[in-house]
Motif scaffolding. Structure first.
Motif, mmCIF file in Angstrom:
data_model
loop_
_atom_site.group_PDB
_atom_site.id
_atom_site.type_symbol
_atom_site.label_atom_id
_atom_site.label_comp_id
_atom_site.label_asym_id
_atom_site.label_seq_id
_atom_site.Cartn_x
_atom_site.Cartn_y
_atom_site.Cartn_z
ATOM 1 N N HIS A 152 42.058 -7.779 79.192
ATOM 2 C CA HIS A 152 41.326 -8.114 77.923
ATOM 3 C C HIS A 152 42.363 -8.954 77.301
ATOM 4 O O HIS A 152 43.752 -9.046 77.454
ATOM 5 C CB HIS A 152 41.250 -6.631 77.223
ATOM 6 C CG HIS A 152 40.364 -5.824 77.727
ATOM 7 N ND1 HIS A 152 38.899 -6.056 77.276
ATOM 8 C CD2 HIS A 152 40.217 -4.764 78.259
ATOM 9 C CE1 HIS A 152 38.182 -5.143 77.724
ATOM 10 N NE2 HIS A 152 39.178 -4.263 78.568
ATOM 11 N N GLU A 216 39.192 -9.786 68.914
ATOM 12 C CA GLU A 216 39.380 -8.168 69.368
ATOM 13 C C GLU A 216 40.075 -7.326 68.326
ATOM 14 O O GLU A 216 39.712 -6.332 68.329
ATOM 15 C CB GLU A 216 40.243 -8.394 70.677
ATOM 16 C CG GLU A 216 39.155 -9.010 71.654
ATOM 17 C CD GLU A 216 40.096 -8.551 73.011
ATOM 18 O OE1 GLU A 216 40.598 -7.348 73.474
ATOM 19 O OE2 GLU A 216 40.301 -9.389 74.005
ATOM 20 N N GLN A 219 37.293 -6.556 65.762
ATOM 21 C CA GLN A 219 36.387 -5.368 66.257
ATOM 22 C C GLN A 219 37.221 -4.148 66.267
ATOM 23 O O GLN A 219 36.467 -3.019 65.859
ATOM 24 C CB GLN A 219 36.096 -5.630 67.593
ATOM 25 C CG GLN A 219 34.964 -7.033 67.921
ATOM 26 C CD GLN A 219 34.439 -6.982 69.201
ATOM 27 O OE1 GLN A 219 33.672 -5.863 69.384
ATOM 28 N NE2 GLN A 219 34.486 -7.884 69.945
ATOM 29 N N GLN A 223 35.467 -1.033 63.893
ATOM 30 C CA GLN A 223 35.060 0.142 64.561
ATOM 31 C C GLN A 223 35.672 1.238 63.489
ATOM 32 O O GLN A 223 35.231 2.302 63.467
ATOM 33 C CB GLN A 223 35.628 0.493 65.752
ATOM 34 C CG GLN A 223 35.021 -0.437 66.782
ATOM 35 C CD GLN A 223 33.732 0.190 67.225
ATOM 36 O OE1 GLN A 223 33.332 1.183 66.887
ATOM 37 N NE2 GLN A 223 32.639 -0.815 67.736
ATOM 38 N N GLN A 236 24.304 -8.298 71.206
ATOM 39 C CA GLN A 236 24.889 -8.402 72.505
ATOM 40 C C GLN A 236 26.411 -8.497 72.396
ATOM 41 O O GLN A 236 26.834 -9.086 71.284
ATOM 42 C CB GLN A 236 24.420 -9.468 73.402
ATOM 43 C CG GLN A 236 22.828 -9.320 73.592
ATOM 44 C CD GLN A 236 22.552 -8.286 74.653
ATOM 45 O OE1 GLN A 236 23.266 -7.777 75.429
ATOM 46 N NE2 GLN A 236 21.315 -7.360 74.064
ATOM 47 N N GLU A 237 27.215 -8.596 73.432
ATOM 48 C CA GLU A 237 28.618 -8.605 73.564
ATOM 49 C C GLU A 237 29.082 -10.024 73.276
ATOM 50 O O GLU A 237 29.992 -9.990 72.157
ATOM 51 C CB GLU A 237 29.129 -8.660 74.987
ATOM 52 C CG GLU A 237 30.666 -8.678 75.027
ATOM 53 C CD GLU A 237 31.447 -7.182 74.553
ATOM 54 O OE1 GLU A 237 32.603 -7.443 74.054
ATOM 55 O OE2 GLU A 237 30.658 -6.221 74.646
ATOM 56 N N ASP A 238 28.378 -10.945 73.584
ATOM 57 C CA ASP A 238 28.973 -12.386 72.940
ATOM 58 C C ASP A 238 28.082 -12.933 71.643
ATOM 59 O O ASP A 238 28.158 -14.036 71.229
ATOM 60 C CB ASP A 238 28.551 -13.386 74.145
ATOM 61 C CG ASP A 238 26.826 -13.416 74.486
ATOM 62 O OD1 ASP A 238 26.103 -12.520 74.185
ATOM 63 O OD2 ASP A 238 26.474 -14.413 75.269
ATOM 64 N N ARG A 240 27.509 -10.559 68.856
ATOM 65 C CA ARG A 240 27.100 -9.244 68.113
ATOM 66 C C ARG A 240 27.272 -9.745 66.480
ATOM 67 O O ARG A 240 27.758 -10.489 65.839
ATOM 68 C CB ARG A 240 28.636 -8.453 68.042
ATOM 69 C CG ARG A 240 28.491 -7.724 69.542
ATOM 70 C CD ARG A 240 29.509 -6.772 69.716
ATOM 71 N NE ARG A 240 29.372 -6.085 70.835
ATOM 72 C CZ ARG A 240 30.350 -4.970 71.244
ATOM 73 N NH1 ARG A 240 31.176 -4.407 70.461
ATOM 74 N NH2 ARG A 240 30.019 -4.317 72.394
#
Length: 245
Positions: A152, A216, A219, A223, A236-238, A240
Motif C-alpha cells: 500500500h 490514504e 481515508q 473512516q 468505486q475504489e478509484d 469514491r
C-alpha cells in the motif's frame, strides 16, 4: 497490516564510538517550533512557496544524540527527543510517510526524504537503521507512527518490503477527522457530496488544513467520521465519494 520485525538495540555505524552520557548532558529541546509552508496568491491562483530550511534542535548537533545510550533513563530521553524531531521535521516538510535508513550504510543509506533527518553530515554522524526503527517503534507506542501495510502507498513496492515505510502522524487520523468535521460545520457542507479528490485537491478546500493531504491518510480520517455516524463513503475504489451528516 504487518508488524515490523522486532529489533534488538544496536550500535549506530561501526565508525561511531559508544559514548555514555547522563540525562542532564542532553541540552533541552529547542523552544523554536517548526516553520510552516507559506503560500502566495497570484492572479487568483495560490502558489506554494518553498518553505524555509528546517531549524534542527540543539541536540541534533550534539554527537551522543546519534549514539545509543546504555542507561535506561538517558535512552528514554534520547528516544523522546528523536520522536519530537521526527514529528517536527515531517510537519515542516508535510511528510506523511517516511522511509527508514538502509541497514547497508554508506553515503546513500538514507532515502531522500530522510537523508537530512537521520544523517548529520557536519558531524559525520548517522542514525542507523535499527536505531531509527526503535525511534519509530517508540512513536508507535505513543500513537504517532505506524508501519505502512505491505503493498500500500506511494512507493510501497520498493519501500516497505522489509517494513521500512512508516506513517508518521504529526496529526493523527482522529485529529485530521476533527479538522474535516470542523470545516464541514464552518462551511455548511452537511448533506453535500464530495469526491475524495475534491476534498484534498478541489478549490472548495483550498486553504483548509487538510488540502493536499495524503489520500490514504484522508481515508483513515474519514473512516473515523463514518464510525461516528458523521459521514458515508460510497462509490468505486478509484472514484469514491463522501456525504457528511
Amino acid at each position: 497490516m504487518q508488524n515490523p520485525p522486532s529489533t534488538s538495540a544496536s550500535s549506530l555505524a561501526a565508525a561511531t564510538p559508544t559514548t555514555s552520557v547522563s540525562p542532564s548532558s542532553f541540552p533541552p529541546p529547542s523552544s523554536t517550533g517548526p516553520h510552516t509552508t507559506t503560500a502566495n496568491a497570484a492572479a487568483g491562483t495560490a502558489t506554494a512557496a518553498a518553505p524555509p530550511p528546517f531549524e534542527f534542535p540543539r541536540e541534533y548537533h550534539f554527537p551522543p544524540f546519534f549514539t545509543r545510550q546504555p542507561n535506561a533513563t538517558t535512552r528514554h530521553s534520547q528516544l523522546e527527543k528523536w520522536s519530537a524531531l521526527v514529528l517536527s521535521y515531517a510537519r515542516h516538510r508535510r511528510l506523511y510517510r517516511i522511509s527508514l535508513p538502509s541497514a547497508a550504510g554508506g553515503s546513500s543509506s538514507s532515502p531522500a526524504d530522510t537523508e537530512e533527518l537521520f544523517h548529520n553530515r557536519r558531524l559525520g554522524r548517522r542514525l542507523g537503521a535499527a536505531d531509527a526503527r526503535e525511534v519509530l517503534e517508540h512513536m508507535r507506542r505513543e500513537g504517532r507512527a505506524e508501519p505502512v501495510a505491505h503493498g500500500h502507498g506511494h512507493g510501497a513496492d520498493a519501500g516497505d518490503a522489509d517494513g521500512g515505510l512508516w506513517w508518521v502522524y504529526w496529526k493523527t487520523p482522529d485529529e485530521w477527522a476533527a479538522e474535516v468535521e470542523a470545516w464541514v460545520e464552518d462551511t455548511a457542507q452537511r448533506g453535500v457530496v464530495f469526491t475524495l479528490y475534491e476534498l484534498t485537491e478541489g478549490e472548495d478546500t483550498r486553504g483548509a488544513s487538510f488540502h493536499g493531504l495524503d489520500p490514504e491518510l484522508l481515508q483513515k480520517a474519514l473512516q473515523v467520521l463514518v464510525k461516528r455516524g458523521k459521514a458515508q463513503i460510497f462509490g468505486q475504489e478509484d472514484q469514491r465519494g463522501i456525504k457528511f451528516f
